[in-house]
Scaffold this motif. Structure first.
Motif, short mmCIF file in Angstrom:
data_model
loop_
_atom_site.label_atom_id
_atom_site.label_comp_id
_atom_site.label_asym_id
_atom_site.label_seq_id
_atom_site.Cartn_x
_atom_site.Cartn_y
_atom_site.Cartn_z
N THR A 323 -21.12 -10.25 -51.98
CA THR A 323 -20.37 -11.36 -51.41
C THR A 323 -18.96 -11.43 -51.97
OG1 THR A 323 -21.43 -12.79 -53.04
CG2 THR A 323 -22.40 -12.74 -50.83
N LEU A 324 -18.10 -12.18 -51.25
CA LEU A 324 -16.67 -12.24 -51.56
C LEU A 324 -16.26 -13.60 -52.08
CD1 LEU A 324 -15.26 -10.46 -48.35
CD2 LEU A 324 -15.97 -9.41 -50.52
N THR A 325 -15.25 -13.59 -52.95
CA THR A 325 -14.59 -14.80 -53.41
C THR A 325 -13.09 -14.60 -53.24
OG1 THR A 325 -16.32 -15.23 -55.06
CG2 THR A 325 -14.20 -16.34 -55.36
N LYS A 326 -12.44 -15.56 -52.59
CA LYS A 326 -11.00 -15.41 -52.37
C LYS A 326 -10.25 -15.63 -53.68
CE LYS A 326 -7.54 -16.46 -48.87
NZ LYS A 326 -7.26 -17.26 -47.65
N VAL A 327 -9.37 -14.67 -54.01
CA VAL A 327 -8.64 -14.76 -55.28
C VAL A 327 -7.13 -14.80 -55.09
CG1 VAL A 327 -10.47 -13.64 -56.61
CG2 VAL A 327 -8.67 -12.23 -55.57
N GLY A 328 -6.65 -14.61 -53.87
CA GLY A 328 -5.21 -14.64 -53.68
C GLY A 328 -4.80 -14.35 -52.24
N TYR A 329 -3.50 -14.48 -52.01
CA TYR A 329 -2.93 -14.20 -50.69
C TYR A 329 -1.53 -13.65 -50.90
CZ TYR A 329 -2.31 -14.59 -45.67
OH TYR A 329 -2.14 -14.29 -44.32
N GLN A 330 -1.24 -12.51 -50.26
CA GLN A 330 0.05 -11.85 -50.40
C GLN A 330 0.79 -11.88 -49.07
OE1 GLN A 330 1.73 -10.36 -53.15
NE2 GLN A 330 3.36 -10.47 -51.61
N LEU A 331 1.93 -12.57 -49.02
CA LEU A 331 2.75 -12.54 -47.82
C LEU A 331 3.37 -11.16 -47.64
CD1 LEU A 331 4.56 -15.99 -48.14
CD2 LEU A 331 2.65 -15.42 -46.64
N THR A 332 3.55 -10.77 -46.38
CA THR A 332 4.12 -9.46 -46.05
C THR A 332 5.21 -9.63 -45.00
OG1 THR A 332 2.59 -9.03 -44.21
CG2 THR A 332 1.85 -8.41 -46.43
N GLY A 333 5.68 -8.49 -44.48
CA GLY A 333 6.57 -8.51 -43.35
C GLY A 333 5.84 -8.97 -42.09
N ILE A 334 6.50 -8.85 -40.96
CA ILE A 334 5.98 -9.42 -39.72
C ILE A 334 4.96 -8.48 -39.07
CG2 ILE A 334 6.60 -10.38 -37.47
CD1 ILE A 334 9.44 -10.75 -38.57
N HIS A 335 3.81 -9.04 -38.72
CA HIS A 335 2.75 -8.36 -37.99
C HIS A 335 2.17 -7.18 -38.77
CE1 HIS A 335 0.90 -8.45 -33.93
NE2 HIS A 335 0.51 -7.24 -34.26
N PRO A 336 1.47 -7.46 -39.87
CA PRO A 336 0.82 -6.39 -40.65
C PRO A 336 -0.41 -5.86 -39.92
CG PRO A 336 0.25 -8.53 -41.58
CD PRO A 336 1.26 -8.79 -40.49
N ARG A 337 -0.19 -4.91 -39.05
CA ARG A 337 -1.23 -4.42 -38.16
C ARG A 337 -2.29 -3.60 -38.91
NH1 ARG A 337 -1.25 -2.99 -32.57
NH2 ARG A 337 -3.27 -2.05 -32.11
#
Length: 389
Positions: A323-337
């Protein structure tokens, strides 16, 4: 790519940020001595046939430096691609709608990093958005988004695609009338035991599961899968299954859902997928989740989100439960396909389609968190990244 070849990694890129401008670089450059840290990186994109829709870069997984090597024209919208196991062939979709949609075979010269188009075949289904090789490397399969189908292509001895294909079509829809009015095949991936094909259907909220036939015949497309034993794994209505990846221990699988923005954790055993957990990757309701990958050590899962708050959700993995636990979020450029993790786990590279760039992030192997290195690769409408070792 630890062959004698590679990289354009001249002193200029070693000292500076890895920006590249293919139009200005017409000479192929190679490193005379073997470097085990340097490999090829393939980039698929949206492009016209007179543009270099597929590009080859060198990438050094110790320094994070990259440099353009070559490009290939002649294919309309080669958005997704996959190399053969030996790295001597590349197979790419031509993501057009209708009759102009194609699958394409390409010869890759591992000494020079250059490509030659061997030929193309119609997929028979519109907007092929994913392409993969069978475990034995003798068939190519495409997931046809607008066609609502899978196409199976035999491969001849020279690596070309044969026209005697098998088209597997689906029917149905989902509750989101704008996004799920018909089947939308988005991914065809074989299980790590090589015994099943999983076909993610965004339009009907299910994974189609096909056993690999015990009587596969080279050159006969319909012999690859045992279609009579197909079964389906259903997910929550309105989810929109997109891409799936497996834990290195082969006991767990992770599915990113484009519409709901949730990751589903599955246990896996002999073709059986059982949902263990639903967890949000997209917390803003953008309905644009894209790609999913797990780190080489199996400790972290990353999932991309588009349309709002573009970036990567980062999850730690419970090694016993999966199972997963959210540990972070990284902003990127536009539309990370699409994105890719280097084999040594040090770097994560993101194809930001609408920023016309590939961002290079350094991974913290302990926390899973990312840091932008600033070594951005400028390239038009990147969609898919793959390494050739």
């Amino acid at each position: 790519m630890n062959k004698s070849l590679i990289a354009l990694c001249m002193s200029s890129i070693i000292l500076g940020a890895c920006t590249s401008s293919p139009k200005k670089q017409t000479e192929l450059m190679t490193v005379p001595e073997e470097d085990s840290n340097v490999m090829y990186m393939l980039v698929g994109s949206y492009a016209t046939p007179d543009e270099e829709g597929i590009k080859v870069y060198s990438f050094n997984e110790e320094s994070g430096n990259a440099e353009y090597i070559s490009g290939l024209k002649g294919i309309s919208n080669p958005s997704y691609l996959t190399p053969s196991i030996d790295g001597e062939r590349i197979y790419a979709v031509g993501e057009d709608n209708g009759k102009t949609s194609t699958a394409n075979a390409i010869k890759f010269d591992k000494e020079t990093g250059t490509m030659t188009l061997l030929g193309s075949q119609s997929t028979g289904g519109g907007a092929p958005c994913y392409i993969n090789l069978s475990p034995a490397g003798n068939f190519v399969l495409t997931a046809n988004y607008m066609g609502g189908s899978i196409t199976v292509f035999p491969i001849d001895k020279d690596g070309r695609l044969k026209p005697d294909t098998r088209l597997i079509s689906f029917s149905g829809g989902g509750p989101d009338k704008d996004r799920q009015s018909q089947p939308h095949l988005h991914c065809v991936e074989f299980t790590p035991d090589h015994k099943y094909l999983l076909a993610d259907d965004l339009g009907t909220d299910q994974i189609h599961v096909f056993p690999v036939s015990e009587a596969v015949t080279d050159g006969v497309a319909h012999s690859l899968l045992d279609e009579s034993k197909e079964y389906n794994v259903k997910v929550e209505p309105g989810s929109g299954p997109r891409h799936i990846c497996f834990h290195p221990n082969q006991k767990f699988a992770y599915l990113i859902n484009e519409i709901s923005g949730k990751v589903i954790t599955f246990s896996y055993d002999k073709g059986k997928l059982d949902a263990l957990q639903y967890i949000e990757a997209d917390t803003v309701g953008a309905k644009g989740s894209g790609d999913i990958h797990i780190s080489p050590d199996g400790k972290f899962v990353y999932a991309s989100n588009r349309l709002q708050a573009d970036g990567l959700a980062i999850f730690s993995v419970d090694q016993e439960e999966g199972t997963l636990t959210k540990v972070g979020y990284q902003l990127t450029g536009i539309h990370p396909r699409n994105f890719i993790i280097s084999p040594n786990g040090l770097y994560l590279l993101v194809a930001c389609r609408d920023s016309n760039s590939i961002q290079v992030f350094k991974r913290d192997k302990t926390t899973g968190l990312l840091k932008d290195t600033g070594k951005t690769i400028q390239t038009s409408k990147p969609v898919c990244l793959k390494f050739i070792y």
